[in-house]
Design an enzyme around this catalytic site. Structure first.
Site, PDB file in Angstrom:
ATOM      1  N   GLU A 203      32.008  20.703  16.039  1.00  0.00           N
ATOM      2  CA  GLU A 203      31.541  21.204  17.341  1.00  0.00           C
ATOM      3  C   GLU A 203      32.663  21.921  18.087  1.00  0.00           C
ATOM      4  OE1 GLU A 203      30.117  17.214  18.198  1.00  0.00           O
ATOM      5  OE2 GLU A 203      28.102  17.986  18.534  1.00  0.00           O
TER       6      GLU A 203
ATOM      7  N   GLU B 253      26.712  12.581  12.204  1.00  0.00           N
ATOM      8  CA  GLU B 253      26.387  11.603  13.255  1.00  0.00           C
ATOM      9  C   GLU B 253      25.193  10.710  12.940  1.00  0.00           C
ATOM     10  OE1 GLU B 253      27.161  14.783  13.821  1.00  0.00           O
ATOM     11  OE2 GLU B 253      28.551  14.909  15.512  1.00  0.00           O
TER      12      GLU B 253
HETATM   13  N1  CAA Z   1      37.101   8.173  14.987  1.00  0.00           N
HETATM   14  C1  CAA Z   1      38.070   7.240  15.003  1.00  0.00           C
HETATM   15  N2  CAA Z   1      38.963   7.069  14.007  1.00  0.00           N
HETATM   16  C2  CAA Z   1      38.854   7.904  12.964  1.00  0.00           C
HETATM   17  C3  CAA Z   1      37.871   8.893  12.871  1.00  0.00           C
HETATM   18  C4  CAA Z   1      36.972   9.021  13.957  1.00  0.00           C
HETATM   19  N3  CAA Z   1      36.022   9.986  13.997  1.00  0.00           N
HETATM   20  N4  CAA Z   1      38.007   9.552  11.693  1.00  0.00           N
HETATM   21  C5  CAA Z   1      39.053   8.983  11.070  1.00  0.00           C
HETATM   22  N5  CAA Z   1      39.581   7.994  11.819  1.00  0.00           N
HETATM   23  C6  CAA Z   1      40.707   7.121  11.507  1.00  0.00           C
HETATM   24  C7  CAA Z   1      40.325   6.060  10.468  1.00  0.00           C
HETATM   25  O1  CAA Z   1      39.676   4.974  11.082  1.00  0.00           O
HETATM   26  C8  CAA Z   1      41.687   5.703   9.916  1.00  0.00           C
HETATM   27  O2  CAA Z   1      42.326   4.843  10.827  1.00  0.00           O
HETATM   28  P1  CAA Z   1      43.186   3.570  10.256  1.00  0.00           P
HETATM   29  O3  CAA Z   1      44.294   4.192   9.441  1.00  0.00           O
HETATM   30  O4  CAA Z   1      43.660   2.901  11.510  1.00  0.00           O
HETATM   31  O5  CAA Z   1      42.259   2.763   9.429  1.00  0.00           O
HETATM   32  C9  CAA Z   1      42.438   7.021   9.956  1.00  0.00           C
HETATM   33  O6  CAA Z   1      41.729   7.850  10.884  1.00  0.00           O
HETATM   34  C10 CAA Z   1      42.430   7.746   8.612  1.00  0.00           C
HETATM   35  O7  CAA Z   1      41.085   7.868   8.187  1.00  0.00           O
HETATM   36  P2  CAA Z   1      40.570   7.410   6.737  1.00  0.00           P
HETATM   37  O8  CAA Z   1      41.424   6.302   6.214  1.00  0.00           O
HETATM   38  O9  CAA Z   1      39.102   7.146   6.847  1.00  0.00           O
HETATM   39  O10 CAA Z   1      40.859   8.733   5.899  1.00  0.00           O
HETATM   40  P3  CAA Z   1      40.109   9.229   4.581  1.00  0.00           P
HETATM   41  O11 CAA Z   1      40.896  10.392   4.088  1.00  0.00           O
HETATM   42  O12 CAA Z   1      39.853   8.099   3.657  1.00  0.00           O
HETATM   43  O13 CAA Z   1      38.671   9.751   5.086  1.00  0.00           O
HETATM   44  C11 CAA Z   1      37.187  10.988   6.541  1.00  0.00           C
HETATM   45  C12 CAA Z   1      38.598  10.887   5.907  1.00  0.00           C
HETATM   46  C13 CAA Z   1      36.149  11.265   5.458  1.00  0.00           C
HETATM   47  C14 CAA Z   1      37.240  12.147   7.533  1.00  0.00           C
HETATM   48  C15 CAA Z   1      36.858   9.664   7.248  1.00  0.00           C
HETATM   49  O14 CAA Z   1      37.963   9.296   8.094  1.00  0.00           O
HETATM   50  C16 CAA Z   1      35.635   9.726   8.105  1.00  0.00           C
HETATM   51  O15 CAA Z   1      34.533   9.681   7.601  1.00  0.00           O
HETATM   52  N6  CAA Z   1      35.794   9.827   9.458  1.00  0.00           N
HETATM   53  C17 CAA Z   1      34.706   9.852  10.372  1.00  0.00           C
HETATM   54  C18 CAA Z   1      33.990  11.181  10.366  1.00  0.00           C
HETATM   55  C19 CAA Z   1      32.795  11.159  11.302  1.00  0.00           C
HETATM   56  O16 CAA Z   1      31.852  10.430  11.092  1.00  0.00           O
HETATM   57  N7  CAA Z   1      32.846  12.005  12.366  1.00  0.00           N
HETATM   58  C20 CAA Z   1      31.816  12.071  13.347  1.00  0.00           C
HETATM   59  C21 CAA Z   1      32.119  11.154  14.503  1.00  0.00           C
HETATM   60  S1  CAA Z   1      30.789  11.045  15.636  1.00  0.00           S
HETATM   61  C22 CAA Z   1      30.895  12.414  16.615  1.00  0.00           C
HETATM   62  O17 CAA Z   1      31.721  13.267  16.420  1.00  0.00           O
HETATM   63  C23 CAA Z   1      29.875  12.481  17.714  1.00  0.00           C
HETATM   64  C24 CAA Z   1      29.803  13.754  18.444  1.00  0.00           C
HETATM   65  O18 CAA Z   1      29.197  14.706  18.024  1.00  0.00           O
HETATM   66  C25 CAA Z   1      30.381  13.860  19.777  1.00  0.00           C
END
Ligand code: CAA
Length: 259
Positions: A113, A133
């Site tokens: 976004e 989401e």
């Molecule tokens: N919020 C908070 N923390 C996040 C995050 C998020 N969106 N994305 C990643 N992190 C954090 C993880 O929790 C992790 O923290 P720790 O080391 O403390 O455990 C750190 O970042 C590294 O992430 P990963 O270990 O998960 O890294 P990865 O390489 O294995 O995976 C990823 C990468 C696929 C991007 C995975 O982190 C992921 O799926 N993240 C979430 C993506 C997501 O769902 N985004 C949408 C959020 S909702 C939103 O955005 C609503 C809106 O429209 C306003």
């Protein structure tokens, strides 16, 4: 200007704004959103910056809104958080200066976004895009349902949002979500080369053109053409129009002055 979660650098009239919370993959919590709002306001007022490149530190552009912060929100808090993210992103979209998103890695949820609120998107081959989401029990909340549909059409937007699929940069380019895909090492230089071309042009013309495209695409064609007529007319009151056309007639490069 110093920020907890962002850095701003200025090179040759290009502002480089970097989201810098790499441990959380640059996830957008309230602090990042507040810093982003202040940075966009500072950039708007800064006469040394004509064009902005927005990127992320580390392996992510922005991995979304902060899930840890949102986890325990109630309906009112969720709505307020969404409205604030929308407000900040709208400031980017309505900024008089062009924003180029240099998407270096994950651009998911709020990260996709954020990239979509920029005017142009250049992506690294490593970048990934998606609106995941619905897999978290929410909808996109920083205007993803609206901007994605406007960029790629409602059919493709619905597919991406309903399936929560994460797509490659190449796929994102194919559907019109990004302008170009380049090797990771070439990303910043590609964005800078594009920014330099913009900087070399008449800045008021660039800003009027951004305004005409933005405002025109949100209204009917008749009203949109009046918007263009007004801005086109205003150009003729500028020094840069006289300089640009005189330089053409005199077969020399123009020297634009209006910022
Ligand atoms: N919020 C908070 N923390 C996040 C995050 C998020 N969106 N994305 C990643 N992190 C954090 C993880 O929790 C992790 O923290 P720790 O080391 O403390 O455990 C750190 O970042 C590294 O992430 P990963 O270990 O998960 O890294 P990865 O390489 O294995 O995976 C990823 C990468 C696929 C991007 C995975 O982190 C992921 O799926 N993240 C979430 C993506 C997501 O769902 N985004 C949408 C959020 S909702 C939103 O955005 C609503 C809106 O429209 C306003």
């Amino acid at each position: 200007m110093q920020f907890e979660t962002l850095t701003i650098a200025i090179e040759n009239r290009i502002g480089i704004l970097t989201v810098n919370r790499p441990k959380a993959l640059n996830a957008l919590n309230s602090q990042v959103l507040e810093d982003l709002e202040k940075a966009v306001e500072a950039i708007e007022a800064n006469k040394e910056i004509d064009v902005v490149i927005l990127t992320g530190e580390g392996k992510a552009f922005v991995a979304g809104a902060d899930i840890t912060e949102m986890k325990d929100m109630n309906a009112d808090e969720g709505r307020t958080f969404g409205a604030y993210g929308m407000h900040v992103f709208r400031k980017i979209e309505l900024s008089s200066k062009p924003y180029i998103a240099a998407v270096n890695g994950f651009a998911l949820g709020g990260g996709c976004e954020l990239a979509m609120s920029c005017d142009i998107r250049v992506a690294s081959e490593k970048a990934k895009f998606g609106q995941p989401e619905v897999g978290l029990g929410i909808t996109p909340g920083f205007a993803g349902t609206q901007r994605l549909a406007r960029l790629v059409g409602t059919g493709k937007a619905k597919e991406l949002i309903f399936t929560a699929d994460i797509i490659s940069a190449v796929e994102a380019e194919k559907i019109g979500l990004v302008n170009a895909v380049v090797a990771p090492d070439d990303l910043m230089q590609t964005a800078k080369t594009m920014a330099e071309k913009i900087v070399a042009n008449a800045q008021l013309s660039v800003r009027y053109a951004k305004s005409a495209i933005n405002r025109g695409s949100e209204t009917d064609i008749e009203t949109a053409m009046v918007i263009e007529q007004d801005l086109f007319g205003l150009c003729f009151a500028t020094e840069d129009q006289k300089e640009g056309m005189t330089a053409f007639v005199e077969k020399r490069a123009p020297k634009f002055v209006t910022r």
